[in-house]
Scaffold this motif. Structure first.
Motif, PDB file in Angstrom:
ATOM      1  N   PRO A 174       0.770  -1.132   0.110  1.00  0.00           N
ATOM      2  CA  PRO A 174       0.044  -0.049   0.086  1.00  0.00           C
ATOM      3  C   PRO A 174       0.706   1.217   0.033  1.00  0.00           C
ATOM      4  CG  PRO A 174      -0.826  -1.399   1.661  1.00  0.00           C
ATOM      5  CD  PRO A 174       0.419  -2.278   1.112  1.00  0.00           C
ATOM      6  N   ASN A 175       2.103   1.286   0.602  1.00  0.00           N
ATOM      7  CA  ASN A 175       3.029   2.428   0.505  1.00  0.00           C
ATOM      8  C   ASN A 175       3.650   2.436  -0.732  1.00  0.00           C
ATOM      9  OD1 ASN A 175       5.012   0.404   0.511  1.00  0.00           O
ATOM     10  ND2 ASN A 175       5.619   0.527   2.714  1.00  0.00           N
ATOM     11  N   GLY A 176       3.285   1.636  -1.905  1.00  0.00           N
ATOM     12  CA  GLY A 176       4.052   1.771  -2.917  1.00  0.00           C
ATOM     13  C   GLY A 176       5.247   1.079  -3.524  1.00  0.00           C
ATOM     14  N   LEU A 177       5.875   0.414  -2.412  1.00  0.00           N
ATOM     15  CA  LEU A 177       7.169  -0.249  -2.711  1.00  0.00           C
ATOM     16  C   LEU A 177       6.575  -1.640  -3.405  1.00  0.00           C
ATOM     17  CD1 LEU A 177       8.718  -0.213   0.891  1.00  0.00           C
ATOM     18  CD2 LEU A 177       9.459   0.981  -1.185  1.00  0.00           C
ATOM     19  N   CYS A 178       7.632  -2.087  -4.334  1.00  0.00           N
ATOM     20  CA  CYS A 178       7.621  -3.245  -5.035  1.00  0.00           C
ATOM     21  C   CYS A 178       8.619  -4.005  -4.745  1.00  0.00           C
ATOM     22  CB  CYS A 178       7.431  -2.787  -6.425  1.00  0.00           C
ATOM     23  SG  CYS A 178       7.803  -4.308  -7.678  1.00  0.00           S
ATOM     24  N   GLN A 179       8.495  -5.166  -4.216  1.00  0.00           N
ATOM     25  CA  GLN A 179      10.009  -5.992  -3.714  1.00  0.00           C
ATOM     26  C   GLN A 179       9.553  -7.455  -4.176  1.00  0.00           C
ATOM     27  OE1 GLN A 179      11.212  -2.941  -0.404  1.00  0.00           O
ATOM     28  NE2 GLN A 179      11.118  -5.103   0.078  1.00  0.00           N
TER      29      GLN A 179
END
Length: 430
Positions: free
Chosen positions: A354-359
Motif C-alpha cells: 500500500p505504500n507503493g513499494l515493489c519487492q
C-alpha cells in the motif's frame, strides 16, 4: 559522485574548533519532516561465501537456530520467470514442536564521534560533536521488543516479535510455542566518522560523509545524517581480523556470537544515499560472515545482526519514534534472518505494498512502513513505545482467506492490511 550543494568545507583551527556557522550543520528544525523514513536492504558483509538449503534450517552454516518451510502460489522469480514453489526460513524452532526457544540478544551501544577531514575532533560553540547513545540504552531494554506485554496471540505476556510470530502461525503452533530474545548490554563502542574533504566544495564534485543538527542548547546532536556506504564500511570489519569497527570488536571480544541476534543501537543516526536529500534509512538487518575453523567443523560463521537508531520524538511523522526502527528490524530478522542471500530462502513472488513499494523478498516491515497506521503504541514501564506493525507471511503467500489468527494479514493491528498483495509481474511491470 553526487553534488552536495548544501554541504560546505569545514572551517577549523588546529584544535578543530569552528569559528563560524558550519555549513554541514542543518539549522532547519523541520529538515526531516518531508523525508521518507524507511529500512534498507543491506547485502551481507564478510570474507567467505557459502550457501545451502535443508528441510529443518539452513544446512552447512554456523548460525542461530532456524527452520525452513515452503508454499505454492503462482508468481515470477527475480529474473521474471514463472515460478510456483517458494521457500522461507525463520528464526526459532518449528511451531509444530512447541516449547520456548531462547535466543541471546546482545545490544551494543554505539556513540558517534564526528571529525574533520583530517581526523581531528570537532566542536561547535564549545560543544564537542559527539553524540552519546547512553541515554537511550535503558529505555530500549525496557521496551516491548525485549519485555513482555499483552497481545491477543498469546495467553501470557510476551515480547512484540514473538506475538507477531504466534499470530502468523496461530493455527499451526502448539499453545506453548514461543521464540524469545534474552537481551544483554555489551561494551559501548564509538564510531568515528571523518568528513569528506570535498564536503562544501563550491566547484567540482562535492560529497559529505555526514551532516548534523544540534540540540536547542547547542550540544550535539539532535540528529546525525550519514552516507550509508561510509557508515556500513565503518560498522563492519574490513578483514577477518579487524577489531577497529563496532561489529569486528564485538565479534573478537566474544560479545556477539553466531548463535545470537545482535543489535547495534545508535543515537538518532540516520542514513542517506549519496546526498542528504535522499534520506532517511533508520535501520537495516543483515549478517556478517567469516570463515569457520576446526572448532565448528569449518562451517561458515554467520552473525545475524542489525543497525537500529533510537528515534527521538518529533523528528518524523506517522508515529515513527523511539523503538520503531528496532522493532521493524528485529521482526524482519526473525522472518528473513539471512536476507534472501543463502539459497532460495525468502525470495517471494513479486508484491506491491500500500505504500507503493515493489519487492520480492520476505521483508515484513517494509510493506507497512510509512503508512498512517504504521506503528502500534504500547505503554509499559511508564513510557509509550511505538513498535511497527508487521505484515504476516500469509500476505506474501497471497492466501485467501488467511490462516493466521483471525484471518489477519497484519499484526498487532489487523486493520492495516485487510487482504493480500495482488500478484505482480517482475518489478511490478504493467
Amino acid at each position: 559522485m553526487v553534488t552536495c550543494l548544501s554541504c560546505a568545507l569545514l572551517v577549523v583551527f588546529a584544535l578543530g574548533t569552528s569559528v563560524a556557522q558550519d555549513l554541514d550543520a542543518i539549522a532547519n528544525d523541520n529538515f526531516l519532516a518531508g523525508s521518507h523514513p524507511r529500512s534498507a536492504a543491506m547485502a551481507p558483509r564478510g570474507h567467505q561465501n557459502g550457501q545451502a538449503h535443508a528441510r529443518f534450517g539452513v544446512f552447512g552454516i554456523d548460525s542461530l537456530v532456524n527452520f525452513n518451510g515452503h508454499y505454492f502460489v503462482d508468481g515470477f522469480d527475480s529474473d521474471g520467470n514463472p515460478n510456483r514453489h517458494w521457500y522461507f526460513n525463520t528464526v526459532g524452532n518449528p511451531p509444530q514442536l512447541g516449547g520456548t526457544t531462547l535466543i541471546n540478544a546482545p545490544v551494543v551501544p554505539v556513540s558517534v564521534d564526528l571529525r574533520d577531514a583530517n581526523g581531528n575532533s570537532r566542536s561547535v560553540n564549545g560543544h564537542p560533536l559527539f553524540s552519546d547513545v547512553t541515554p537511550f540504552v535503558a529505555p530500549t531494554i525496557a521496551s516491548p521488543v525485549f519485555q513482555g506485554s499483552t497481545y491477543s496471540s498469546s495467553s501470557v505476556p510476551t515480547q512484540f516479535t514473538d506475538a507477531v510470530q504466534r499470530a502468523e502461525y496461530f493455527n499451526k503452533a502448539k499453545s506453548d510455542w514461543h521464540t524469545l530474545l534474552v537481551p544483554s548490554v555489551k561494551t559501548p563502542r564509538v564510531m568515528v566518522i571523518n568528513q569528506d574533504p570535498t564536503c562544501g566544495a563550491t566547484s567540482g564534485p562535492a560529497h559529505c560523509n555526514y551532516r548534523f543538527s544540534l540540540n536547542a542548547n547547542g550540544s550535539c546532536c539532535r540528529f546525525i545524517l550519514a552516507d550509508i556506504d561510509v557508515f556500513a564500511n565503518l560498522l563492519f570489519p574490513a578483514t577477518e581480523t579487524d577489531t577497529t569497527t563496532p561489529v569486528g570488536a564485538a565479534e573478537h571480544a566474544g560479545e556477539m556470537t553466531t548463535r545470537d541476534m545482535s543489535s547495534f543501537l545508535f543515537p538518532n543516526t540516520f542514513l542517506y544515499f549519496g546526498d542528504s536529500s535522499n534520506c532517511c534509512v533508520l535501520g537495516f538487518h543483515t549478517f556478517d560472515f567469516e570463515p569457520g575453523n576446526a572448532s565448528n567443523g569449518n562451517a561458515l560463521r554467520v552473525f545475524v545482526t542489525d543497525y537500529s537508531s533510537w528515534i527521538s520524538p518529533g523528528l518524523f511523522g506517522a508515529g515513527f519514534t523511539d523503538i520503531t526502527a528496532l522493532s521493524h528490524e528485529i521482526a524482519e530478522a526473525y522472518n528473513d534472518p539471512f536476507v534472501a542471500a543463502i539459497g532460495t530462502n525468502n525470495i517471494t513472488p513479486w508484491w506491491k505494498a500500500p505504500n507503493g513499494l515493489c519487492q520480492n523478498n520476505l521483508e515484513t516491515g517494509d510493506v507497512i512502513e510509512g503508512l498512517t497506521k504504521a506503528t502500534f503504541p504500547i505503554t509499559m514501564n511508564g513510557f509509550t513505545y511505538h513498535p511497527q506493525n508487521e505484515a504476516l507471511l500469509q500476505w506474501f503467500e497471497f492466501q485467501q482467506p488467511s490462516d493466521a489468527l483471525g484471518g489477519a494479514y497484519s499484526y498487532p493491528d489487523t486493520t492495516v492490511l485487510t487482504g493480500p498483495s495482488a500478484p505482480q509481474k517482475a518489478n511490478c511491470a504493467k
